[in-house]
Design a protein around this motif. Sequence first.
Motif, PDB file in Angstrom:
ATOM      1  N   LEU A   1       0.861  -1.241   0.004  1.00  0.00           N
ATOM      2  CA  LEU A   1       0.068   0.021  -0.130  1.00  0.00           C
ATOM      3  C   LEU A   1       0.930   1.317   0.202  1.00  0.00           C
ATOM      4  CD1 LEU A   1      -2.836  -1.042   2.448  1.00  0.00           C
ATOM      5  CD2 LEU A   1      -2.864  -0.865  -0.126  1.00  0.00           C
ATOM      6  N   ASN A   2       1.848   1.075   0.255  1.00  0.00           N
ATOM      7  CA  ASN A   2       3.123   2.308   0.240  1.00  0.00           C
ATOM      8  C   ASN A   2       4.287   1.943  -0.352  1.00  0.00           C
ATOM      9  OD1 ASN A   2       1.642   4.133   2.766  1.00  0.00           O
ATOM     10  ND2 ASN A   2       1.802   2.077   3.426  1.00  0.00           N
ATOM     11  N   PRO A   3       4.184   1.933  -1.977  1.00  0.00           N
ATOM     12  CA  PRO A   3       5.086   1.712  -2.684  1.00  0.00           C
ATOM     13  C   PRO A   3       6.377   2.411  -2.658  1.00  0.00           C
ATOM     14  CG  PRO A   3       3.472   2.876  -3.886  1.00  0.00           C
ATOM     15  CD  PRO A   3       2.890   2.525  -2.666  1.00  0.00           C
ATOM     16  N   THR A   4       7.644   1.731  -2.655  1.00  0.00           N
ATOM     17  CA  THR A   4       8.753   2.479  -2.617  1.00  0.00           C
ATOM     18  C   THR A   4       9.675   2.306  -4.072  1.00  0.00           C
ATOM     19  OG1 THR A   4       9.744   0.276  -1.731  1.00  0.00           O
ATOM     20  CG2 THR A   4       9.366   1.877   0.031  1.00  0.00           C
ATOM     21  N   ASP A   5      10.928   2.823  -3.954  1.00  0.00           N
ATOM     22  CA  ASP A   5      11.258   3.004  -5.334  1.00  0.00           C
ATOM     23  C   ASP A   5      12.935   2.589  -5.290  1.00  0.00           C
ATOM     24  OD1 ASP A   5      11.442   3.704  -8.021  1.00  0.00           O
ATOM     25  OD2 ASP A   5      11.831   5.795  -7.449  1.00  0.00           O
ATOM     26  N   THR A   6      12.889   1.312  -4.919  1.00  0.00           N
ATOM     27  CA  THR A   6      14.417   0.701  -4.973  1.00  0.00           C
ATOM     28  C   THR A   6      15.224   0.741  -6.248  1.00  0.00           C
ATOM     29  OG1 THR A   6      13.703  -1.629  -5.290  1.00  0.00           O
ATOM     30  CG2 THR A   6      13.762  -0.555  -2.775  1.00  0.00           C
ATOM     31  N   GLN A   7      14.359   0.525  -7.277  1.00  0.00           N
ATOM     32  CA  GLN A   7      14.950   0.417  -8.645  1.00  0.00           C
ATOM     33  C   GLN A   7      16.106  -0.842  -8.718  1.00  0.00           C
ATOM     34  OE1 GLN A   7      14.300   2.565 -11.429  1.00  0.00           O
ATOM     35  NE2 GLN A   7      12.758   3.292 -10.356  1.00  0.00           N
ATOM     36  N   SER A   8      15.871  -1.579  -8.044  1.00  0.00           N
ATOM     37  CA  SER A   8      16.601  -2.916  -8.157  1.00  0.00           C
ATOM     38  C   SER A   8      16.105  -4.076  -7.302  1.00  0.00           C
ATOM     39  CB  SER A   8      18.073  -2.349  -7.408  1.00  0.00           C
ATOM     40  OG  SER A   8      18.712  -3.793  -7.010  1.00  0.00           O
TER      41      SER A   8
ATOM     42  N   LEU B   1      19.555  -7.352 -13.687  1.00  0.00           N
ATOM     43  CA  LEU B   1      18.481  -7.075 -14.457  1.00  0.00           C
ATOM     44  C   LEU B   1      17.988  -5.607 -14.428  1.00  0.00           C
ATOM     45  CD1 LEU B   1      16.143  -9.951 -13.845  1.00  0.00           C
ATOM     46  CD2 LEU B   1      17.238  -9.959 -16.006  1.00  0.00           C
ATOM     47  N   THR B   2      17.917  -5.053 -15.480  1.00  0.00           N
ATOM     48  CA  THR B   2      17.162  -3.501 -15.114  1.00  0.00           C
ATOM     49  C   THR B   2      15.924  -3.702 -14.666  1.00  0.00           C
ATOM     50  OG1 THR B   2      16.387  -3.857 -17.314  1.00  0.00           O
ATOM     51  CG2 THR B   2      18.497  -3.082 -17.477  1.00  0.00           C
ATOM     52  N   VAL B   3      15.402  -2.521 -14.244  1.00  0.00           N
ATOM     53  CA  VAL B   3      14.105  -2.510 -13.480  1.00  0.00           C
ATOM     54  C   VAL B   3      12.910  -3.173 -14.441  1.00  0.00           C
ATOM     55  CG1 VAL B   3      12.369  -1.150 -12.538  1.00  0.00           C
ATOM     56  CG2 VAL B   3      14.964  -0.669 -12.140  1.00  0.00           C
ATOM     57  N   GLU B   4      12.922  -2.666 -15.867  1.00  0.00           N
ATOM     58  CA  GLU B   4      11.913  -3.505 -16.758  1.00  0.00           C
ATOM     59  C   GLU B   4      12.153  -4.819 -16.836  1.00  0.00           C
ATOM     60  OE1 GLU B   4       9.627  -2.163 -18.274  1.00  0.00           O
ATOM     61  OE2 GLU B   4       9.803   0.083 -17.166  1.00  0.00           O
TER      62      GLU B   4
ATOM     63  N   ASP C   1       2.972 -12.169  -4.021  1.00  0.00           N
ATOM     64  CA  ASP C   1       4.345 -12.132  -4.088  1.00  0.00           C
ATOM     65  C   ASP C   1       4.691 -11.056  -5.403  1.00  0.00           C
ATOM     66  OD1 ASP C   1       4.727 -13.725  -2.105  1.00  0.00           O
ATOM     67  OD2 ASP C   1       5.084 -15.595  -3.243  1.00  0.00           O
ATOM     68  N   LYS C   2       4.237 -11.347  -6.573  1.00  0.00           N
ATOM     69  CA  LYS C   2       4.424 -10.297  -7.441  1.00  0.00           C
ATOM     70  C   LYS C   2       4.147  -8.924  -7.057  1.00  0.00           C
ATOM     71  CE  LYS C   2       3.228 -13.838 -11.269  1.00  0.00           C
ATOM     72  NZ  LYS C   2       2.479 -14.159 -12.307  1.00  0.00           N
ATOM     73  N   LEU C   3       2.995  -8.829  -6.503  1.00  0.00           N
ATOM     74  CA  LEU C   3       2.554  -7.476  -6.252  1.00  0.00           C
ATOM     75  C   LEU C   3       3.433  -6.727  -5.404  1.00  0.00           C
ATOM     76  CD1 LEU C   3       0.360  -5.228  -6.708  1.00  0.00           C
ATOM     77  CD2 LEU C   3      -1.146  -6.305  -5.067  1.00  0.00           C
ATOM     78  N   LEU C   4       4.015  -7.553  -4.254  1.00  0.00           N
ATOM     79  CA  LEU C   4       4.899  -7.033  -3.171  1.00  0.00           C
ATOM     80  C   LEU C   4       6.119  -6.926  -3.816  1.00  0.00           C
ATOM     81  CD1 LEU C   4       5.632  -6.645  -0.184  1.00  0.00           C
ATOM     82  CD2 LEU C   4       6.107  -9.106  -0.033  1.00  0.00           C
ATOM     83  N   LEU C   5       6.793  -7.570  -4.659  1.00  0.00           N
ATOM     84  CA  LEU C   5       7.857  -7.157  -5.300  1.00  0.00           C
ATOM     85  C   LEU C   5       7.933  -6.143  -6.156  1.00  0.00           C
ATOM     86  CD1 LEU C   5       9.371 -10.754  -6.348  1.00  0.00           C
ATOM     87  CD2 LEU C   5      10.743  -9.243  -5.136  1.00  0.00           C
ATOM     88  N   MET C   6       6.880  -5.975  -6.893  1.00  0.00           N
ATOM     89  CA  MET C   6       6.611  -4.826  -8.041  1.00  0.00           C
ATOM     90  C   MET C   6       6.475  -3.410  -7.332  1.00  0.00           C
ATOM     91  SD  MET C   6       7.197  -5.930 -11.109  1.00  0.00           S
ATOM     92  CE  MET C   6       6.226  -5.495 -12.358  1.00  0.00           C
ATOM     93  N   SER C   7       5.928  -3.275  -6.049  1.00  0.00           N
ATOM     94  CA  SER C   7       5.529  -2.427  -5.065  1.00  0.00           C
ATOM     95  C   SER C   7       6.727  -1.899  -4.666  1.00  0.00           C
ATOM     96  CB  SER C   7       4.492  -2.853  -3.993  1.00  0.00           C
ATOM     97  OG  SER C   7       3.380  -2.962  -4.673  1.00  0.00           O
ATOM     98  N   VAL C   8       7.847  -2.706  -4.297  1.00  0.00           N
ATOM     99  CA  VAL C   8       9.026  -2.223  -3.752  1.00  0.00           C
ATOM    100  C   VAL C   8      10.098  -1.710  -4.949  1.00  0.00           C
ATOM    101  CG1 VAL C   8      10.984  -2.871  -2.296  1.00  0.00           C
ATOM    102  CG2 VAL C   8       8.643  -3.534  -1.773  1.00  0.00           C
ATOM    103  N   LEU C   9       9.912  -2.494  -5.934  1.00  0.00           N
ATOM    104  CA  LEU C   9      10.837  -2.092  -7.325  1.00  0.00           C
ATOM    105  C   LEU C   9      10.468  -0.334  -7.564  1.00  0.00           C
ATOM    106  CD1 LEU C   9      10.647  -5.055  -9.755  1.00  0.00           C
ATOM    107  CD2 LEU C   9      12.652  -3.779  -8.483  1.00  0.00           C
ATOM    108  N   SER C  10       9.191  -0.157  -7.588  1.00  0.00           N
ATOM    109  CA  SER C  10       8.876   1.410  -7.832  1.00  0.00           C
ATOM    110  C   SER C  10       7.350   1.451  -8.120  1.00  0.00           C
ATOM    111  CB  SER C  10       9.752   1.874  -9.232  1.00  0.00           C
ATOM    112  OG  SER C  10       8.770   1.102 -10.567  1.00  0.00           O
TER     113      SER C  10
END
Length: 234
Positions: free
Chosen positions: A33-40, A69-72, A87-96
């Motif tokens: 619910l509070n996405p971050t922007d690790t970009q990695s 891997l790049t972010v994309e 799990d997908k949503l969790l990982l993607m929310s932390v990626l960016s």
Amino acid sequence: MHAQERNAFVVTYHVNKALDEGELTPAEAHLILNPTDTQSLSDAVALIKQECPQSQVHAKVQHVVDTNLTVEEAGDWVLESALSDFDKLLLMSVLSPAMRCRAIASIYPQPSQIINNVVSQASAKVPIIIPLDDRSMQPIRIVQSLAKTFQLELTTVVGSEPVKEIKQKLQCAMQIGSWLIFQDCESAREVLESVVMDIMHTSIDNDFLLWIHAPLEAVPPWIVANSLKCSLER
């Protein structure tokens, strides 16, 4: 409905439901619910491991964490993997935040598109039932948004209103070709039956639609059999 608003209530709905059913921990829900922007991917997994020590995500993706891997590319891998939706949503929310939007679009269908598909099959004399289980998806807001798209008015009635007022709203909607949504009809089955009978035996504008928001068991079987069912559940 704007994409940002749509994403917010879709994610909130599914996360709250998963929390209630024990599919997510509070810590996992917070990250989604509070996405971050690790970009990695490696940093995303490290953050999840730190904030959600009970999560098994880090073990499931360890074999690709150090593949540069790049972010994309990381986003592509996550969405194509055999990971669970959460799990997908969790990982993607932390990626960016952008990756979270991709995950939502991939995992969850557009509620307004679901309803739009049903509307394309409907007619003025065929009601559309949205099961009451979908209350938390705020169907009225979605139907309002779609009605606005078609430049149509939407009138709401509830079963506790006086019968005379309900019938007046119905007659007006049928004449001008607007939409009518009938809520809380559990205690007004006879009124609902009368409304549907009026629709079936009266000359009405082709743009008119009756929406029924109620548990299927509360709707008379003959109405259910002659209606379209529209569930917003995934």
